[in-house]
Design an enzyme around this catalytic site. Structure first.
Site: not given
Ligand code: UD1
Ligand code: CA
Length: 477
Positions: A16, A21
């Site tokens: 979601a 980035r």
């Molecule tokens: C997240 C992890 C981090 C890990 C990394 C690995 C958390 C808080 N952190 O960080 O520890 O090392 O992934 O790649 O989980 N997403 C949603 N809804 C939201 C936010 C995110 O569905 O509200 C989804 C994104 O689309 C993505 C995944 O969750 O597919 C990870 O989110 P992202 O924002 O990429 O997290 P990172 O900062 O990479």
């Molecule tokens: Ca990520």
């Protein structure tokens, strides 16, 4: 592969987020690696898991940012797969995404375990899922995270070990000591459903990002564990286009290794790009700087020369495609030769032992077995019979500005160089067309056709036409 798993299981793909980035407007999970959205690679693994490990596993995709685009994509490409969609209204963090799933999944408590995957980790495999499952089930843990060691952990959650278990600290909340930890959270987990539900309710957004972190489910003192994976790069999430390029190369290499293990010989992995959808039989050889895409099938004994680009092509046994050729949507029968510098467009159907040479373009045309179009020609909407030889610089004039028309040329013909056929027109079998002819009327079998001005030669008359530059006038006078 180990045996089927009896537990009821959900696989939840978090997709979601906005993917800020990446700096592109396409939702991140739909950005392609080669020609397929990265989400497809994750779904392939989930669908394999359902096929081979847990029959009826629920697969849910959490969407939010550009959810309409995401839903339309899934509906169009995965309609028959019965995927569950979770809607996350606001992207408040990974814990909130999971919370949305728990609220929207019918009968969620009936599932024993919930796997969490990310839409931006396309190289996740069945082996990864199996290994974390075997850890949680054999050690009776509440949660297990997949971890890897990376030289550059910047941006990832760090795995902090304690005397009683482990916790995950996000980059933004880490102090200098924690930032030095190179063991990171891949974002792939398995949870016991009850534990996940209990924890999620209690997670706050009291952190630097003001987000609800799923990683807060890992705290010291809890019955949680980690499984470490070698070849860590496979499980690193893609956050930038640079990381996308690196992952694309890894997926390509994984595919080339598989093909070479089956007997396909490559000169150079580094400059060869072949989509996983392509099939190549053993005994074929691929030269450097080649791209092969789509539903291409290459039979045994073929060679694809340097700088060729093939898309949705079928090559039968022992076909030779020579350097710098672009082939799309066409079929080539056994022992035919194509190129160098050939362009075969959709609908080109080249017969066995036929030859298509340099600077030849062929579109929607059948070239019979043993026929030759060796140099500098355009053949469109044509049928060319067996063993006919087409000379250099031949053109089918197939387009009248509004419609395309068909040219038919029979078997065993000789078509002289610099000939044009004005379609629609038909040349029978065993015909001979003299060089430089423009053929616009039918030629019956066995006929000879010539259409060009008769040559006249006038002695000493050339000087009337030869123009001499001013500065050279006196020199030669
Ligand atoms: C997240 C992890 C981090 C890990 C990394 C690995 C958390 C808080 N952190 O960080 O520890 O090392 O992934 O790649 O989980 N997403 C949603 N809804 C939201 C936010 C995110 O569905 O509200 C989804 C994104 O689309 C993505 C995944 O969750 O597919 C990870 O989110 P992202 O924002 O990429 O997290 P990172 O900062 O990479
Ligand atoms: Ca990520």
């Amino acid at each position: 592969m180990s045996k089927e798993i009896a537990d009821k299981i959900c696989l939840v793909i978090l997709a979601a987020g906005q993917g800020t980035r990446m700096k592109v407007s396409t939702p991140k999970p739909l950005i392609p690696i080669m020609n397929r959205p990265m989400l497809d690679y994750v779904l392939d693994t989930c669908l394999d898991f359902r096929r081979h490990k847990v029959k009826n596993a629920l697969i849910s995709l959490v969407v939010g940012h550009q959810s309409e685009v995401m839903k339309a994509y899934v509906d169009q490409h995965y309609h028959s797969e019965n995927l569950h969609i979770t809607m996350q209204q606001k992207q408040l963090g990974t814990a909130d995404a999971v919370k949305s799933f728990l609220a929207q999944c019918p009968d969620v408590m009936s599932y024993k375990y919930i796997f969490i995957l990310s839409g931006d980790v396309p190289m996740v495999s069945l082996e990864h899922l199996e290994k974390i499952y075997s850890e949680i089930s054999s050690r009776h843990l509440k949660a297990v995270v997949a971890t890897v060691i990376t030289e550059n952990p910047t941006g990832y959650g760090r795995i902090q070990l304690h005397s009683t278990g482990l916790s995950i600290v996000e980059e933004k909340d880490a102090d200098a000591e924690v930032k030095k930890i190179t063991s990171i959270n891949t974002g792939l987990y398995v949870f016991e459903t009850k534990y996940l539900k209990d924890c999620i309710e209690k997670i706050s957004n009291n952190n630097k990002s003001h987000e609800f972190y799923l990683t807060d489910t890992f705290q010291s003192g809890r019955e949680v564990g980690a499984v470490h994976f070698d070849h860590g790069e496979d499980l690193l999430g893609i956050n930038t286009l640079e990381q996308l390029e690196q992952t694309s190369k890894r997926i390509n290499r994984r595919n080339l290794l598989k093909l070479s293990a089956q007997g396909v010989r490559f000169w150079d992995f580094a400059s060869t790009f072949i989509e996983p959808s392509v099939a190549i039989a053993s005994g074929s050889v691929i030269y450097p700087n080649v791209i092969i895409e789509g539903q291409t099938k290459i039979a045994a004994g073929c060679s694809v020369g340097p700088f060729c680009h093939l898309k949705n092509v079928e090559l039968a046994e022992d076909v030779q495609v020579k350097s710098h050729s672009m082939l799309e949507g066409c079929k080539i029968a056994s022992r035919a030769e194509v190129g160098p510098f050939a362009r075969l467009r959709p609908g080109a159907d080249i017969g066995s032992k036929a030859k298509v040479g340099n600077f030849v373009e062929i579109k929607k045309s059948t070239i019979g077995p043993g026929a030759k179009v060796s140099h500098l020609s355009y053949v469109g909407d044509a049928i060319v019979g067996d063993n006919t030889n087409i000379g250099c610089g031949f053109i089918t004039c197939n387009y009248d500005g509004v419609e395309k028309h068909v040219t038919k040329i029979g078997k065993n013909c000789f078509i002289g160089s610099d000939t044009q056929t004005i379609a629609p027109v038909e040349i029978g079998d065993n015909c001979f067309v003299a060089s430089g002819s423009t053929i616009n009327t039918p030629m019956p079998d066995g006929s000879f056709g010539i259409s060009r001005g008769r040559q006249t030669t006038h002695l000493n008359m050339a000087k009337r036409f030869l123009k001499v530059k001013d500065k050279d006038k006196h020199k030669d006078a």
